[in-house]
Write a protein that holds these residues in place. Structure first.
Motif, PDB file in Angstrom:
ATOM      1  N   GLN A   1      -4.392   2.348  -0.516  1.00 43.08           N
ATOM      2  CA  GLN A   1      -4.360   1.926  -1.912  1.00 43.08           C
ATOM      3  C   GLN A   1      -3.063   1.193  -2.243  1.00 43.08           C
ATOM      4  OE1 GLN A   1      -5.688   6.049  -3.455  1.00 43.08           O
ATOM      5  NE2 GLN A   1      -6.124   4.661  -5.165  1.00 43.08           N
ATOM      6  N   ARG A   2      -3.170   0.153  -3.066  1.00 39.66           N
ATOM      7  CA  ARG A   2      -1.971  -0.545  -3.508  1.00 39.66           C
ATOM      8  C   ARG A   2      -1.306   0.269  -4.621  1.00 39.66           C
ATOM      9  NH1 ARG A   2      -1.342  -5.036  -0.886  1.00 39.66           N
ATOM     10  NH2 ARG A   2      -3.154  -6.154  -0.070  1.00 39.66           N
TER      11      ARG A   2
ATOM     12  N   THR B   1       0.828  -1.204   0.000  1.00 41.43           N
ATOM     13  CA  THR B   1       0.000   0.000   0.000  1.00 41.43           C
ATOM     14  C   THR B   1       0.864   1.257   0.000  1.00 41.43           C
ATOM     15  OG1 THR B   1      -0.091   0.167   2.409  1.00 41.43           O
ATOM     16  CG2 THR B   1      -1.743  -1.234   1.337  1.00 41.43           C
TER      17      THR B   1
ATOM     18  N   THR C   1      -2.053   0.143  -8.422  1.00 44.60           N
ATOM     19  CA  THR C   1      -3.286   0.734  -8.956  1.00 44.60           C
ATOM     20  C   THR C   1      -3.139   2.230  -9.223  1.00 44.60           C
ATOM     21  OG1 THR C   1      -4.240   1.307  -6.786  1.00 44.60           O
ATOM     22  CG2 THR C   1      -4.605  -0.945  -7.609  1.00 44.60           C
ATOM     23  N   LEU C   2      -1.991   2.803  -8.895  1.00 40.54           N
ATOM     24  CA  LEU C   2      -1.812   4.252  -8.987  1.00 40.54           C
ATOM     25  C   LEU C   2      -1.276   4.671 -10.346  1.00 40.54           C
ATOM     26  CD1 LEU C   2      -0.101   4.971  -5.526  1.00 40.54           C
ATOM     27  CD2 LEU C   2      -2.552   4.852  -6.061  1.00 40.54           C
TER      28      LEU C   2
ATOM     29  N   GLU D   1       0.576   9.765  -9.295  1.00 38.56           N
ATOM     30  CA  GLU D   1       0.289   9.380  -7.917  1.00 38.56           C
ATOM     31  C   GLU D   1       1.477   8.650  -7.290  1.00 38.56           C
ATOM     32  OE1 GLU D   1      -4.578   8.888  -8.120  1.00 38.56           O
ATOM     33  OE2 GLU D   1      -3.280   7.248  -8.806  1.00 38.56           O
TER      34      GLU D   1
ATOM     35  N   LEU E   1      -5.968  10.449  -2.952  1.00 40.11           N
ATOM     36  CA  LEU E   1      -4.996   9.371  -2.777  1.00 40.11           C
ATOM     37  C   LEU E   1      -5.129   8.857  -1.353  1.00 40.11           C
ATOM     38  CD1 LEU E   1      -2.668   7.810  -4.108  1.00 40.11           C
ATOM     39  CD2 LEU E   1      -1.102   9.580  -3.300  1.00 40.11           C
ATOM     40  N   ARG E   2      -5.374   7.553  -1.195  1.00 40.48           N
ATOM     41  CA  ARG E   2      -5.649   6.979   0.121  1.00 40.48           C
ATOM     42  C   ARG E   2      -4.474   6.137   0.616  1.00 40.48           C
ATOM     43  NH1 ARG E   2      -9.744   5.568  -2.986  1.00 40.48           N
ATOM     44  NH2 ARG E   2      -9.284   3.341  -2.746  1.00 40.48           N
TER      45      ARG E   2
END
Length: 500
Positions: A142-143, A100, A146-147, A151, A138-139
Motif C-alpha cells: 500500500q502507498r 509503499t 492512502t493510509l 496506519e 495493512l499491506r
C-alpha cells in the motif's frame, strides 16, 4: 527471542542542552528499563522534546552522558541511534507518501539480490513485522498516502522494530487517533514491552500515562522535578508537579456572579445528511458539554450549527430570531464562533502572523470593525496569556497551547454570543488546558453560551453545566452536571436510555 527484562539498557545522567545561550535542558537523569513504559510529562517548553531529540541523535547534549548497555555513547545523527537500537516515533511522521509501506520501512536498507532490490523479500520481511505487531488490514504494497494517521504510525513503529530497536521513544502517539485506534496502539505497546522493549512515552493525556506507564518523570522549565513509580502518583499530584503549584480543582467552578439567562441558541427538529432530530437549547451563562463515541456525530453537529454542513430541515433561533445558517460567514454574522477540532488544518493560517490570524474573521465578515479589532488585539492576546516574541511572529513557530489561544483570540475578536468548541484542549499541556477552562468560565460569566465537544469524559464532566450525549448522529439524551463516566458511556453506547 524475547529480550531480557528488568535491565537498564539506557541510562542518562546530567543531560544538559542550551540553544543561543538559553538552557532548555538542565542536569536531567533518566533510566529506561527493558520491558517497561517510562512516561515523560510536563508543560509545553518543559524540555520533553529536547530530551527525546538528544536520545534520538537529532541534538548532541552540551553536558552529561548517555550509556547504552553500560557503554557511553554519543549519537550525532538519528541513523546512528537507530543502528544502535534506539528509535523514535515523532509526532510529525517522516514518511514518503508516494512510496509503499515496505519501501518506507526499508528505505536506504533495501534487501538486494544480484545488485537489484529484492522486492519479494522486502515485502515478506514487512509482512513479518506487521504480523509480529499483531496488525491486520495493512499491506506491504500500500502507498503511504492512502493510509490513515493510525496506519502511518504503525508504519513508523514497524520501521523502528526493523532496526531491532530495544528502546523506542513515542511523542504524543495518540494526538490524532480515534478511540479504537488508541486501543490498537495500547495493544502494540503491551506487545513490545512483553518482548523486553523499553518505551519512553510522551503524552499530555494523563489517563494514558496512568494506563500504560510503570514509571513517570516530570520535567518543568528544563529541569527534572521528579521520577516516581506511577503507582505512587494520582492525577492531582501529577498536575501539581507539572505546573509547580497546587490546584484546588483542576476544573474551575463558575465565576462568582455567573447567572444562566435567556436562550442564546435554540434548535428544533434539525437535521441534514449527517445528523438528525437535533433539538437543543443553549442559554446565556452556561457551558454545555457534548459527549459521545467516535463517529457519533459530535463534530458534524458543530459544523451544522456553524453552517459548514448546513441543516436542511428544522429551525434555528439565535437570541429570539430565527436564522438560516447556510455558511460560516452567515453564522459569524449571527453571533456564532467555532473553534475547530484541528487547529493546524482548519483553525489557523500557520504561515501568517499572530495579528493577521486574529484579524482574519473580522476582516472577512465585519471589515468596518478591523481598526478597532487591531487596537484591541494586544490586550486580547495578553488576557489569554499568549507567549510570543511579537504580534508579527508567524503562528507556526508557537507551541500547541499558544496556537490554541490564538484560535480563541481569533474568534473572540468577532464578539460572539455563542461559542462552539470542538476538542478545545486536544494536544496541549495541562497548564494551557487550565487557562482555557478559566476562559470558558469568564465567557459564561459575560453571558456567552458555550457548547463544548470533548473526547475526554473527565473534561466534559468537570466543565459542563449540562451534558448532551450523541449516538448514531442523534442526541441520545441529556444528563445533569456531575454525572459519572459510566452513566455517560452507557448512554453513548445505547446500554441505557434517558428521556429528553
Amino acid at each position: 527471542m524475547p529480550l531480557q527484562t528488568d535491565t537498564i539498557p539506557l541510562r542518562a545522567r546530567g543531560l544538559t542542552k542550551a540553544f543561543h545561550g538559553h538552557t532548555v535542558l538542565a542536569d536531567v537523569d533518566l533510566d529506561l528499563r527493558a520491558g517497561q513504559v517510562h512516561g515523560l510529562v510536563g508543560e509545553n517548553g518543559a524540555g520533553k522534546s529536547t530530551l527525546m531529540k538528544v536520545l534520538a541523535g537529532v541534538h548532541v547534549a552540551d553536558g552529561g552522558t548517555v550509556e547504552l548497555d553500560g557503554r557511553e555513547v554519543t549519537f550525532h545523527h538519528p541513523v546512528q541511534a537507530q543502528h544502535a537500537g534506539v528509535s523514535t516515533v515523532f509526532q510529525e511522521f517522516n514518511l514518503l507518501p508516494e512510496r509503499t509501506v515496505a519501501e518506507n520501512i526499508w528505505l536506504g536498507r533495501e534487501p538486494r539480490r544480484r545488485g537489484l532490490v529484492d522486492v519479494d523479500r522486502m515485502q515478506r520481511d514487512t509482512q513479518a513485522l506487521l504480523d509480529d505487531l499483531g496488525v491486520t488490514g495493512l499491506r506491504p504494497g500500500q502507498r503511504v498516502r492512502t493510509l490513515s494517521v493510525a496506519e502511518q504510525q504503525i508504519v513508523e513503529i514497524a520501521k523502528a522494530i526493523s532496526f531491532d530497536a530495544r528502546i523506542i521513544s513515542m511523542d504524543e502517539p495518540t494526538a490524532a487517533l480515534a478511540d479504537h485506534e488508541v486501543a490498537l496502539l495500547y495493544k502494540i505497546i503491551r506487545g513490545l514491552t512483553a518482548r523486553g522493549v523499553a518505551i519512553l512515552y510522551v503524552s499530555h493525556r494523563l489517563r494514558e500515562i496512568f494506563d500504560l506507564c510503570d514509571t513517570i518523570t516530570v520535567l518543568k522549565d528544563g529541569r527534572q522535578v521528579a521520577t516516581r513509580p506511577a503507582a505512587e502518583l494520582d492525577d492531582a499530584e501529577l498536575v501539581r508537579l507539572m505546573v509547580g503549584r497546587s490546584m484546588t480543582s483542576f476544573f474551575p467552578g463558575p465565576v462568582e456572579g455567573t447567572e444562566v439567562g435567556e436562550p442564546r441558541l435554540e434548535v428544533t427538529g434539525a437535521g441534514n445528511g449527517y445528523v438528525d432530530d437535533i433539538s437543543l437549547t443553549l442559554r446565556a451563562g452556561e457551558i454545555v458539554g457534548v459527549a459521545g463515541l467516535q463517529g457519533s456525530g459530535r463534530t458534524e453537529l458543530m459544523e451544522a450549527l456553524f453552517g459548514v454542513q448546513p441543516f436542511t430541515r428544522g429551525t434555528v433561533v439565535v437570541d429570539g430570531k430565527e436564522v438560516r445558517l447556510r455558511s460560516a460567514r452567515g453564522a459569524v454574522r449571527a453571533g456564532l464562533a467555532l473553534v475547530t477540532e484541528d487547529r493546524k488544518a482548519t483553525g489557523l493560517a500557520l504561515n501568517q502572523t499572530i495579528l493577521d490570524n486574529v484579524l482574519g474573521p473580522v476582516r472577512a465578515v465585519f471589515p468596518r470593525r478591523t481598526g478597532a479589532a487591531r487596537r484591541e488585539a494586544p490586550g486580547l492576546l495578553s488576557n489569554l496569556q499568549v507567549a510570543a516574541r511579537a504580534l508579527d511572529q508567524e503562528v507556526q513557530f508557537l507551541s500547541g497551547g499558544n496556537q490554541q489561544k490564538v484560535v480563541l483570540a481569533r474568534w473572540l475578536a468577532t464578539e460572539p454570543r455563542v461559542v462552539l468548541m470542538d476538542e478545545p484542549t486536544r494536544g496541549i499541556d495541562v497548564g494551557a488546558k487550565h487557562a482555557i477552562y478559566e476562559l470558558m468560565r469568564v465567557l459564561a460569566a459575560a453571558g456567552v453560551a458555550v457548547l463544548m465537544v470533548s473526547s475526554e469524559l473527565p473534561e466534559v464532566i468537570g466543565m459542563a453545566d449540562r451534558i448532551l450525549v450523541m449516538r448514531d448522529g442523534r442526541l441520545a439524551g441529556e444528563l445533569p452536571a456531575g454525572s459519572s463516566e459510566e452513566t455517560v458511556l452507557q448512554l453513548a453506547t445505547g446500554a441505557r436510555e434517558v428521556a429528553r
